[in-house]
Design an enzyme around this catalytic site. Structure first.
Site, short mmCIF file in Angstrom:
data_model
loop_
_atom_site.label_atom_id
_atom_site.label_comp_id
_atom_site.label_asym_id
_atom_site.label_seq_id
_atom_site.Cartn_x
_atom_site.Cartn_y
_atom_site.Cartn_z
N SER A 181 -12.94 34.59 31.05
CA SER A 181 -11.90 35.55 30.88
C SER A 181 -10.97 34.86 29.97
CB SER A 181 -11.41 35.79 32.30
OG SER A 181 -10.11 36.44 31.94
N TYR A 197 -7.12 33.69 39.81
CA TYR A 197 -8.42 34.28 39.27
C TYR A 197 -8.61 33.36 37.75
CZ TYR A 197 -10.85 37.36 36.17
OH TYR A 197 -12.02 37.72 35.28
#
Length: 340
Positions: free
Chosen positions: A132, A157
């Site tokens: 990501s 995350y």
């Protein structure tokens, strides 16, 4: 059918779109997804029906398995012996990681460990896995490129995605597993995730409700259309990672390695101001937004922008869908799917 491709997160936004493209070009696809309730499972089931509709007989198999279920995953690897694994399954969302960190540890760390073990023990030819843009964290040196260090994540995350890159590199180094990590930048488009800004904005605008505009709109995102993401993933699937013959351990390049492991950005390279994105959404939906300006949220970043030269050099592709065209396609789908 040329290969068997295991796609985890196959009922997800990217996973379902990728599965359809793989099937369309004659691959056999084994899809895996636990269909959890992080967001509406009905949307996931609808995506799966779209995938099934494109599959010829024997080309598609779906299993409702969680990455955390190591025994079930091991059995599936042993039975299917996939040639390529595309790991898209993960507990997603930056803000939710502040509320439920355990979900990220179990899915994104424990679960990814099970994927790596499956690849190691069953001679998988190539692992492609989702990272990501969040890994860039507090970095403000735009555009982001893969040679930059990613040592300052600002959410669990993001930390879990950086950990995935480190774990995959280790398996490439120790066991020779070719692995490619793809740092996705703000993916949007038809069939998108309901927890992301485009879906939240569309629902509120059409309902005449306020939309939350964080950091008072002073944010930029490198919005990347789903078709561009899928094209990039497909091309990387077709070109397994290799060791960098010029890798210098005295000046190590974070994007490559002496092992068969590589990391690439996939982004549109055209960061858009949040208020400009809202304006494009208003035009596509034919409604004005009611804006509720909010402060910056914990775990969020001010701006993202992708340098995709490494991807273009590796597979000859760079995302290029204009935000106006992508949002128009999204708005058309949203009105049709939700009947508004």
């Amino acid at each position: 059918m040329s290969r068997t491709v295991l796609v985890t997160g196959a009922a997800g936004f990217i996973g379902a779109a990728l599965s359809q493209r793989l099937l369309a070009r004659g691959e056999r696809v084994v899809g895996l997804d636990n269909l959890n309730s992080y967001y509406d499972p009905a949307l996931k089931q609808a995506r799966l029906r779209q995938v099934e509709a494109t599959a010829s007989k024997g080309a598609w198999r779906f299993e409702p398995i969680s990455l955390e279920d190591g025994d079930a995953l091991t059995a599936l690897f042993a039975e299917e012996r996939p040639d390529v694994v595309v790991n898209l399954a993960a507990q997603a969302g930056v803000r939710y990681s502040l509320e439920n960190p355990a979900a990220y540890i179990q899915s994104n760390l424990v679960g990814f460990g099970h994927i790596l073990e499956g690849c190691r023990h069953h001679d998988v030819g190539h692992l492609v896995y989702a990272s990501s843009s969040s890994v860039y964290g507090g970095n403000r040196n735009l555009p982001f490129h893969e040679r930059q260090p990613v040592n300052h994540p600002v959410s669990l995350y993001a930390a879990s995605k950086k950990a995935n890159e480190l774990m995959a590199h280790t398996y490439s180094h120790l066991y020779g597993v070719p692995a490619t990590g793809l740092r996705f930048f703000t993916v949007y488009g038809p069939w998108g995730r309901p927890d992301m800004a485009p879906m939240l904005f569309a629902r509120a605008i059409l309902a005449g409700e306020p939309i939350k505009v964080f950091n008072h709109g002073r944010m930029q995102r490198d919005f990347t259309y789903i078709d561009d993401i899928v094209e990039g993933v497909l091309r990387c699937c077709d070109k397994p990672a290799t060791a960098n013959p010029d890798f210098d351990p005295l000046q190590p390049d974070p994007a490559t390695a002496a092992a068969p492991h590589r990391v690439f950005n996939i982004g549109n390279s055209q960061p858009t101001e949040l208020l400009s994105f809202i304006e494009v959404m208003e035009q596509a939906l034919g409604r004005d937004a009611i804006k509720d300006f909010q402060p910056m949220q914990p775990g969020d970043v001010v701006a993202t922008a992708a340098d995709t030269k490494a991807l273009e050099d590796w597979v000859g592709f760079r995302p290029s869908t204009a935000i106006e065209a992508g949002v128009a396609q999204f708005a058309e789908w949203y009105r049709y799917f939700y009947g508004v």
